[in-house]
Scaffold this active site. Structure first.
Site, PDB file in Angstrom:
ATOM      1  N   LYS A 140       2.862 -15.337   2.714  1.00  0.00           N
ATOM      2  CA  LYS A 140       2.792 -16.123   1.482  1.00  0.00           C
ATOM      3  C   LYS A 140       4.230 -16.482   1.123  1.00  0.00           C
ATOM      4  O   LYS A 140       4.736 -16.142   0.034  1.00  0.00           O
ATOM      5  CB  LYS A 140       2.075 -15.305   0.389  1.00  0.00           C
ATOM      6  N   ASP A 150      -5.636  -6.301   5.711  1.00  0.00           N
ATOM      7  CA  ASP A 150      -6.809  -5.585   5.203  1.00  0.00           C
ATOM      8  C   ASP A 150      -7.893  -6.598   4.809  1.00  0.00           C
ATOM      9  O   ASP A 150      -9.060  -6.490   5.192  1.00  0.00           O
ATOM     10  CB  ASP A 150      -6.378  -4.749   3.983  1.00  0.00           C
ATOM     11  N   TYR A 153       0.820  -1.211   0.000  1.00  0.00           N
ATOM     12  CA  TYR A 153       0.000   0.000   0.000  1.00  0.00           C
ATOM     13  C   TYR A 153       0.857   1.265   0.000  1.00  0.00           C
ATOM     14  O   TYR A 153       0.367   2.359  -0.264  1.00  0.00           O
ATOM     15  CB  TYR A 153      -0.970   0.020   1.195  1.00  0.00           C
ATOM     16  N   ASP A 207     -11.487  -7.952   7.114  1.00  0.00           N
ATOM     17  CA  ASP A 207     -12.870  -7.874   6.627  1.00  0.00           C
ATOM     18  C   ASP A 207     -13.556  -9.238   6.769  1.00  0.00           C
ATOM     19  O   ASP A 207     -14.711  -9.330   7.170  1.00  0.00           O
ATOM     20  CB  ASP A 207     -12.918  -7.447   5.148  1.00  0.00           C
ATOM     21  N   ASP A 246      -3.671 -17.900   1.995  1.00  0.00           N
ATOM     22  CA  ASP A 246      -4.842 -18.545   1.374  1.00  0.00           C
ATOM     23  C   ASP A 246      -5.450 -19.559   2.338  1.00  0.00           C
ATOM     24  O   ASP A 246      -6.675 -19.637   2.503  1.00  0.00           O
ATOM     25  CB  ASP A 246      -4.476 -19.185   0.021  1.00  0.00           C
TER      26      ASP A 246
HETATM   27  C1  IPM Z   1      -9.384  -0.333   5.961  1.00  0.00           C
HETATM   28  C2  IPM Z   1      -9.790   0.216   4.630  1.00  0.00           C
HETATM   29  C3  IPM Z   1      -8.680   1.110   4.121  1.00  0.00           C
HETATM   30  C4  IPM Z   1      -7.431   0.277   4.053  1.00  0.00           C
HETATM   31  C5  IPM Z   1      -8.973   1.799   2.802  1.00  0.00           C
HETATM   32  C6  IPM Z   1     -10.256   2.585   2.840  1.00  0.00           C
HETATM   33  C7  IPM Z   1      -7.822   2.661   2.358  1.00  0.00           C
HETATM   34  O1  IPM Z   1     -10.091  -0.798   3.750  1.00  0.00           O
HETATM   35  O2  IPM Z   1      -9.163   0.461   6.894  1.00  0.00           O
HETATM   36  O3  IPM Z   1      -9.296  -1.548   6.081  1.00  0.00           O
HETATM   37  O4  IPM Z   1      -7.222  -0.456   3.095  1.00  0.00           O
HETATM   38  O5  IPM Z   1      -6.639   0.344   4.989  1.00  0.00           O
HETATM   39 MG    MG Z   2     -10.160  -2.694   4.654  1.00  0.00          MG
END
Ligand code: IPM
Ligand code: MG
Length: 357
Positions: free
Chosen positions: A191, A247, A142, A251, A223
Protein backbone atom coordinates in the site's frame (compact mmCIF):
# COMPACT_ATOMS: atom_id res chain seq x y z
CA UNK A 1 15.94 -41.39 6.91
CA UNK A 2 15.09 -40.61 10.53
CA UNK A 3 12.28 -38.07 11.04
CA UNK A 4 11.39 -36.65 14.47
CA UNK A 5 8.17 -34.75 14.21
CA UNK A 6 6.50 -32.63 16.87
CA UNK A 7 2.69 -32.77 16.75
CA UNK A 8 0.62 -29.80 17.82
CA UNK A 9 -2.92 -31.10 17.59
CA UNK A 10 -4.53 -28.01 19.09
CA UNK A 11 -8.27 -27.45 19.36
CA UNK A 12 -11.55 -28.27 17.64
CA UNK A 13 -11.01 -30.59 14.68
CA UNK A 14 -7.22 -30.25 15.16
CA UNK A 15 -6.73 -33.65 16.84
CA UNK A 16 -8.75 -35.57 14.20
CA UNK A 17 -7.03 -34.08 11.19
CA UNK A 18 -3.54 -34.35 12.67
CA UNK A 19 -4.17 -38.01 13.46
CA UNK A 20 -5.22 -38.56 9.85
CA UNK A 21 -2.00 -36.99 8.60
CA UNK A 22 0.01 -39.08 11.07
CA UNK A 23 -1.51 -42.23 9.61
CA UNK A 24 -0.69 -41.13 6.08
CA UNK A 25 2.88 -40.20 7.08
CA UNK A 26 3.27 -43.54 8.85
CA UNK A 27 2.19 -45.40 5.73
CA UNK A 28 4.50 -43.32 3.53
CA UNK A 29 7.47 -43.89 5.86
CA UNK A 30 6.78 -47.63 5.86
CA UNK A 31 6.61 -47.75 2.08
CA UNK A 32 9.81 -45.78 1.52
CA UNK A 33 11.78 -47.22 4.43
CA UNK A 34 12.01 -44.19 6.74
CA UNK A 35 11.89 -44.17 10.51
CA UNK A 36 9.41 -41.65 11.75
CA UNK A 37 8.55 -40.70 15.33
CA UNK A 38 5.86 -38.34 16.59
CA UNK A 39 5.89 -36.42 19.88
CA UNK A 40 2.71 -34.54 20.82
CA UNK A 41 2.76 -31.18 22.61
CA UNK A 42 -0.05 -28.96 23.82
CA UNK A 43 -0.94 -25.70 22.11
CA UNK A 44 -3.83 -23.24 22.05
CA UNK A 45 -6.96 -23.64 24.13
CA UNK A 46 -6.06 -27.21 25.04
CA UNK A 47 -2.73 -25.99 26.45
CA UNK A 48 -4.43 -23.12 28.26
CA UNK A 49 -6.89 -25.49 29.92
CA UNK A 50 -4.14 -27.83 31.04
CA UNK A 51 -1.44 -25.33 32.05
CA UNK A 52 -2.88 -21.81 32.09
CA UNK A 53 -0.69 -20.86 29.09
CA UNK A 54 -1.63 -21.20 25.40
CA UNK A 55 2.03 -21.84 24.50
CA UNK A 56 3.84 -23.62 27.36
CA UNK A 57 7.68 -23.59 27.37
CA UNK A 58 7.66 -27.35 27.05
CA UNK A 59 5.94 -27.00 23.68
CA UNK A 60 8.42 -24.44 22.38
CA UNK A 61 11.38 -26.54 23.57
CA UNK A 62 9.86 -29.72 22.14
CA UNK A 63 9.41 -28.06 18.75
CA UNK A 64 12.96 -26.70 18.87
CA UNK A 65 14.23 -30.22 19.56
CA UNK A 66 12.24 -31.71 16.66
CA UNK A 67 13.13 -31.89 12.97
CA UNK A 68 9.80 -30.40 11.97
CA UNK A 69 6.35 -29.55 13.30
CA UNK A 70 2.84 -30.50 12.20
CA UNK A 71 -0.02 -28.40 13.53
CA UNK A 72 -3.80 -28.88 13.41
CA UNK A 73 -5.66 -25.71 14.38
CA UNK A 74 -6.19 -23.58 17.45
CA UNK A 75 -9.01 -21.57 18.98
CA UNK A 76 -12.72 -21.80 19.67
CA UNK A 77 -15.56 -19.92 21.36
CA UNK A 78 -14.58 -21.36 24.75
CA UNK A 79 -11.47 -19.13 24.81
CA UNK A 80 -12.81 -16.03 23.07
CA UNK A 81 -13.20 -13.98 26.23
CA UNK A 82 -9.60 -14.48 27.41
CA UNK A 83 -7.22 -11.50 27.45
CA UNK A 84 -5.05 -11.11 24.33
CA UNK A 85 -1.94 -12.80 25.71
CA UNK A 86 -3.83 -15.95 26.81
CA UNK A 87 -5.77 -16.45 23.61
CA UNK A 88 -5.04 -19.56 21.52
CA UNK A 89 -4.15 -17.32 18.53
CA UNK A 90 -1.34 -15.82 20.56
CA UNK A 91 0.23 -19.28 20.71
CA UNK A 92 0.24 -19.49 16.94
CA UNK A 93 2.01 -16.16 16.59
CA UNK A 94 4.33 -17.18 19.44
CA UNK A 95 5.41 -20.50 17.98
CA UNK A 96 6.02 -19.01 14.51
CA UNK A 97 8.18 -16.35 16.09
CA UNK A 98 9.99 -18.72 18.50
CA UNK A 99 10.94 -20.98 15.61
CA UNK A 100 11.99 -18.01 13.43
CA UNK A 101 9.52 -18.94 10.68
CA UNK A 102 9.31 -15.74 8.69
CA UNK A 103 8.20 -17.24 5.37
CA UNK A 104 4.65 -18.51 5.02
CA UNK A 105 3.81 -20.34 1.80
CA UNK A 106 0.11 -20.58 1.04
CA UNK A 107 -0.68 -22.24 -2.26
CA UNK A 108 -4.20 -21.82 -3.64
CA UNK A 109 -5.07 -23.83 -6.67
CA UNK A 110 -8.27 -24.92 -8.26
CA UNK A 111 -8.62 -28.70 -8.28
CA UNK A 112 -10.25 -29.66 -11.59
CA UNK A 113 -12.33 -32.28 -9.76
CA UNK A 114 -13.69 -29.59 -7.42
CA UNK A 115 -14.28 -26.88 -9.96
CA UNK A 116 -17.99 -26.64 -9.23
CA UNK A 117 -17.15 -25.75 -5.63
CA UNK A 118 -15.53 -22.45 -6.65
CA UNK A 119 -17.85 -19.45 -6.25
CA UNK A 120 -16.32 -17.88 -9.38
CA UNK A 121 -18.05 -18.18 -12.75
CA UNK A 122 -16.54 -20.41 -15.45
CA UNK A 123 -15.87 -17.33 -17.57
CA UNK A 124 -13.61 -15.98 -14.82
CA UNK A 125 -11.96 -19.22 -13.80
CA UNK A 126 -11.14 -20.19 -17.40
CA UNK A 127 -8.60 -23.01 -17.35
CA UNK A 128 -8.20 -22.71 -13.61
CA UNK A 129 -5.57 -21.01 -11.51
CA UNK A 130 -2.66 -22.03 -9.35
CA UNK A 131 -1.11 -19.33 -7.25
CA UNK A 132 1.17 -19.12 -4.26
CA UNK A 133 0.95 -16.45 -1.60
CA UNK A 134 4.22 -15.82 0.20
CA UNK A 135 3.27 -14.06 3.41
CA UNK A 136 5.79 -12.43 5.74
CA UNK A 137 5.06 -14.11 9.06
CA UNK A 138 7.06 -12.74 11.96
CA UNK A 139 7.01 -8.98 11.46
CA UNK A 140 4.74 -6.09 10.61
CA UNK A 141 1.69 -4.95 12.51
CA UNK A 142 1.01 -8.35 14.12
CA UNK A 143 4.27 -8.01 16.02
CA UNK A 144 4.61 -4.24 16.39
CA UNK A 145 4.17 -2.05 19.44
CA UNK A 146 0.60 -1.92 20.67
CA UNK A 147 -1.30 -0.63 23.61
CA UNK A 148 -3.55 2.09 24.92
CA UNK A 149 -2.86 5.80 25.30
CA UNK A 150 -4.58 9.15 25.63
CA UNK A 151 -5.49 10.45 22.20
CA UNK A 152 -7.31 13.40 20.68
CA UNK A 153 -10.71 11.87 21.53
CA UNK A 154 -9.75 10.37 24.90
CA UNK A 155 -8.44 6.87 25.42
CA UNK A 156 -7.45 5.06 22.23
CA UNK A 157 -5.86 1.76 21.25
CA UNK A 158 -3.01 1.56 18.75
CA UNK A 159 -1.00 -1.02 16.80
CA UNK A 160 2.09 -0.17 14.80
CA UNK A 161 3.70 -1.60 11.70
CA UNK A 162 7.44 -1.66 11.13
CA UNK A 163 9.44 -3.45 8.44
CA UNK A 164 13.21 -3.35 8.14
CA UNK A 165 15.12 -3.76 4.89
CA UNK A 166 16.52 -7.02 6.30
CA UNK A 167 13.08 -8.50 6.97
CA UNK A 168 11.82 -7.41 3.58
CA UNK A 169 14.86 -8.76 1.76
CA UNK A 170 14.65 -12.19 3.32
CA UNK A 171 10.96 -12.66 2.54
CA UNK A 172 11.56 -11.18 -0.91
CA UNK A 173 14.33 -13.65 -1.55
CA UNK A 174 12.10 -16.55 -0.50
CA UNK A 175 9.45 -15.30 -2.92
CA UNK A 176 11.83 -14.82 -5.86
CA UNK A 177 13.26 -18.30 -5.25
CA UNK A 178 9.72 -19.73 -5.17
CA UNK A 179 8.90 -17.90 -8.41
CA UNK A 180 12.02 -19.33 -10.06
CA UNK A 181 10.65 -22.82 -9.39
CA UNK A 182 7.22 -21.95 -10.84
CA UNK A 183 6.12 -19.75 -13.77
CA UNK A 184 8.66 -17.04 -12.90
CA UNK A 185 6.14 -14.30 -12.22
CA UNK A 186 6.15 -12.41 -8.94
CA UNK A 187 3.76 -9.70 -7.83
CA UNK A 188 4.59 -7.76 -4.67
CA UNK A 189 1.50 -6.42 -2.93
CA UNK A 190 1.69 -3.30 -0.76
CA UNK A 191 0.00 0.00 0.00
CA UNK A 192 2.85 2.26 -1.07
CA UNK A 193 0.44 5.09 -1.96
CA UNK A 194 -0.22 5.53 1.76
CA UNK A 195 2.16 3.62 4.03
CA UNK A 196 5.82 4.42 4.67
CA UNK A 197 6.50 0.74 5.46
CA UNK A 198 5.14 -0.14 2.01
CA UNK A 199 7.35 2.46 0.32
CA UNK A 200 10.48 0.94 1.86
CA UNK A 201 9.14 -2.54 1.09
CA UNK A 202 8.64 -1.63 -2.56
CA UNK A 203 12.07 -0.02 -2.88
CA UNK A 204 13.67 -3.10 -1.33
CA UNK A 205 11.76 -5.49 -3.62
CA UNK A 206 12.75 -3.47 -6.67
CA UNK A 207 16.41 -3.65 -5.70
CA UNK A 208 16.08 -7.41 -5.19
CA UNK A 209 14.38 -7.86 -8.55
CA UNK A 210 17.66 -6.79 -10.21
CA UNK A 211 19.16 -10.03 -8.89
CA UNK A 212 16.42 -12.09 -10.54
CA UNK A 213 16.26 -10.87 -14.14
CA UNK A 214 14.42 -14.03 -15.21
CA UNK A 215 11.50 -13.27 -12.93
CA UNK A 216 8.81 -11.02 -14.35
CA UNK A 217 8.30 -8.68 -11.41
CA UNK A 218 5.36 -6.34 -10.74
CA UNK A 219 3.84 -4.32 -7.88
CA UNK A 220 0.20 -3.96 -6.95
CA UNK A 221 -1.69 -2.06 -4.29
CA UNK A 222 -3.46 -4.35 -1.87
CA UNK A 223 -6.97 -3.03 -2.54
CA UNK A 224 -6.48 -3.64 -6.24
CA UNK A 225 -5.02 -7.09 -5.53
CA UNK A 226 -8.14 -8.03 -3.54
CA UNK A 227 -10.20 -7.05 -6.57
CA UNK A 228 -7.95 -8.69 -9.17
CA UNK A 229 -8.07 -12.00 -7.29
CA UNK A 230 -11.77 -12.35 -8.01
CA UNK A 231 -11.62 -10.63 -11.41
CA UNK A 232 -8.85 -12.73 -12.97
CA UNK A 233 -7.01 -15.03 -10.56
CA UNK A 234 -4.91 -16.70 -13.25
CA UNK A 235 -2.94 -13.47 -13.79
CA UNK A 236 -1.06 -14.37 -10.59
CA UNK A 237 1.72 -16.89 -10.07
CA UNK A 238 3.53 -15.89 -6.87
CA UNK A 239 2.36 -13.03 -4.65
CA UNK A 240 4.64 -11.69 -1.91
CA UNK A 241 3.22 -9.47 0.79
CA UNK A 242 3.32 -8.36 4.40
CA UNK A 243 1.96 -10.27 7.36
CA UNK A 244 -1.44 -8.58 7.54
CA UNK A 245 -2.08 -8.24 3.80
CA UNK A 246 -1.05 -11.87 3.37
CA UNK A 247 -3.39 -12.97 6.12
CA UNK A 248 -6.31 -11.29 4.38
CA UNK A 249 -5.47 -12.13 0.76
CA UNK A 250 -4.76 -15.78 1.56
CA UNK A 251 -8.25 -16.21 2.98
CA UNK A 252 -9.68 -14.66 -0.17
CA UNK A 253 -7.50 -16.86 -2.39
CA UNK A 254 -8.52 -19.98 -0.51
CA UNK A 255 -12.20 -19.16 -0.79
CA UNK A 256 -12.12 -18.79 -4.57
CA UNK A 257 -10.78 -22.34 -4.85
CA UNK A 258 -14.04 -23.36 -3.20
CA UNK A 259 -12.22 -25.82 -1.02
CA UNK A 260 -10.54 -24.26 1.97
CA UNK A 261 -10.55 -27.76 3.48
CA UNK A 262 -7.98 -28.72 0.85
CA UNK A 263 -5.35 -26.04 1.27
CA UNK A 264 -2.06 -26.64 3.01
CA UNK A 265 0.60 -24.25 4.21
CA UNK A 266 4.24 -24.22 5.19
CA UNK A 267 6.03 -21.79 7.47
CA UNK A 268 9.78 -21.75 7.03
CA UNK A 269 12.80 -19.97 8.40
CA UNK A 270 16.45 -20.06 7.53
CA UNK A 271 16.93 -23.73 8.47
CA UNK A 272 15.06 -26.87 7.46
CA UNK A 273 12.68 -27.02 10.42
CA UNK A 274 9.24 -25.80 9.44
CA UNK A 275 5.71 -25.61 10.76
CA UNK A 276 3.09 -27.17 8.54
CA UNK A 277 -0.61 -26.58 9.00
CA UNK A 278 -3.87 -26.49 7.09
CA UNK A 279 -5.08 -23.02 6.14
CA UNK A 280 -8.50 -23.58 7.67
CA UNK A 281 -9.35 -23.11 11.33
CA UNK A 282 -10.48 -25.35 14.16
CA UNK A 283 -14.15 -25.62 13.04
CA UNK A 284 -15.52 -26.09 16.59
CA UNK A 285 -19.03 -26.72 15.21
CA UNK A 286 -18.00 -30.11 13.80
CA UNK A 287 -15.23 -31.00 16.25
CA UNK A 288 -15.16 -34.58 17.49
CA UNK A 289 -17.78 -35.74 14.97
CA UNK A 290 -15.43 -37.36 12.44
CA UNK A 291 -16.78 -35.02 9.74
CA UNK A 292 -13.74 -32.84 9.06
CA UNK A 293 -11.85 -32.90 5.78
CA UNK A 294 -8.34 -34.19 6.60
CA UNK A 295 -6.91 -33.38 3.14
CA UNK A 296 -5.42 -29.95 3.95
CA UNK A 297 -3.48 -31.45 6.85
CA UNK A 298 -2.42 -34.46 4.79
CA UNK A 299 -1.18 -32.12 2.05
CA UNK A 300 0.61 -30.07 4.73
CA UNK A 301 2.40 -33.26 5.76
CA UNK A 302 3.40 -33.73 2.10
CA UNK A 303 4.80 -30.19 2.07
CA UNK A 304 6.78 -31.09 5.18
CA UNK A 305 8.36 -34.07 3.45
CA UNK A 306 9.26 -31.87 0.50
CA UNK A 307 10.54 -28.72 2.25
CA UNK A 308 11.96 -29.97 5.54
CA UNK A 309 13.27 -33.34 4.47
CA UNK A 310 13.81 -33.02 0.71
CA UNK A 311 11.70 -36.16 0.17
CA UNK A 312 10.31 -35.17 -3.20
CA UNK A 313 9.11 -38.59 -4.31
CA UNK A 314 7.32 -39.28 -1.06
CA UNK A 315 5.61 -35.88 -1.15
CA UNK A 316 4.55 -36.46 -4.76
CA UNK A 317 3.15 -39.86 -3.79
CA UNK A 318 0.89 -38.36 -1.12
CA UNK A 319 -0.32 -35.61 -3.45
CA UNK A 320 -0.99 -38.13 -6.21
CA UNK A 321 -2.95 -40.31 -3.79
CA UNK A 322 -5.13 -37.33 -2.88
CA UNK A 323 -5.70 -36.55 -6.58
CA UNK A 324 -6.68 -40.15 -7.29
CA UNK A 325 -9.17 -40.24 -4.42
CA UNK A 326 -10.77 -37.00 -5.60
CA UNK A 327 -10.82 -38.15 -9.22
CA UNK A 328 -12.57 -41.31 -8.07
CA UNK A 329 -15.32 -39.05 -6.74
CA UNK A 330 -14.76 -39.42 -3.00
CA UNK A 331 -15.68 -36.31 -1.01
CA UNK A 332 -15.99 -35.16 2.57
CA UNK A 333 -19.05 -33.08 3.47
CA UNK A 334 -17.39 -29.70 2.81
CA UNK A 335 -16.59 -30.48 -0.83
CA UNK A 336 -19.59 -32.48 -2.01
CA UNK A 337 -20.69 -29.59 -4.26
CA UNK A 338 -23.52 -30.69 -6.57
CA UNK A 339 -22.87 -34.37 -5.98
CA UNK A 340 -25.62 -36.41 -4.37
CA UNK A 341 -23.29 -39.14 -3.09
CA UNK A 342 -23.08 -39.55 0.69
CA UNK A 343 -19.99 -37.78 2.02
CA UNK A 344 -17.16 -39.71 3.63
CA UNK A 345 -16.18 -39.22 7.26
CA UNK A 346 -12.74 -37.94 8.16
CA UNK A 347 -11.51 -41.45 8.94
CA UNK A 348 -13.04 -42.95 5.78
CA UNK A 349 -11.34 -40.29 3.64
CA UNK A 350 -8.04 -40.99 5.40
CA UNK A 351 -8.48 -44.70 4.71
CA UNK A 352 -9.12 -44.03 1.00
CA UNK A 353 -5.96 -41.96 0.73
CA UNK A 354 -3.92 -44.63 2.49
CA UNK A 355 -5.32 -47.25 0.10
CA UNK A 356 -4.44 -45.04 -2.85
CA UNK A 357 -0.87 -44.78 -1.55
C1 IPM B 1 -3.81 -17.45 9.93
C2 IPM B 1 -4.68 -17.05 11.07
C3 IPM B 1 -3.80 -16.52 12.18
C4 IPM B 1 -3.01 -15.37 11.61
C5 IPM B 1 -4.53 -16.12 13.45
C6 IPM B 1 -5.38 -17.25 13.99
C7 IPM B 1 -3.59 -15.60 14.50
O1 IPM B 1 -5.63 -16.13 10.67
O2 IPM B 1 -2.96 -18.34 10.10
O3 IPM B 1 -3.99 -16.90 8.85
O4 IPM B 1 -3.51 -14.25 11.53
O5 IPM B 1 -1.87 -15.59 11.22
MG1 MG C 1 -5.71 -15.87 8.59
Amino acid sequence: MELNIALLRGDGIGPEIVDSAVRVLGKTAERYGHRISFTPYLIGGAAYNATGEPLPDETVNGCLASDSVLLGAVGGPEWDALPGDKRPEKALLGIRSALGLYTNLRPAKLYPALRSASPLKDSIVGDGFDLLIVRELTGGIYFGDRGYRDGKYGQEAYDTEAYSVTETERIGRAAFEAAMKRSKRLCSVDKANVLETSRLWRKTMHALSEEYPEVEYSDMFVDNAAMQLVRDPSQFDVIVTSNMFGDILSDEASQITGSIGMLASASLGSGTRGLYEPIHGSAPDIAGQDKANPIATILSAAMMLRYSFGLQEEADAIEAAVDRVLDAGYRTADITGDSSAAPLTCSEMTEKIIEAL
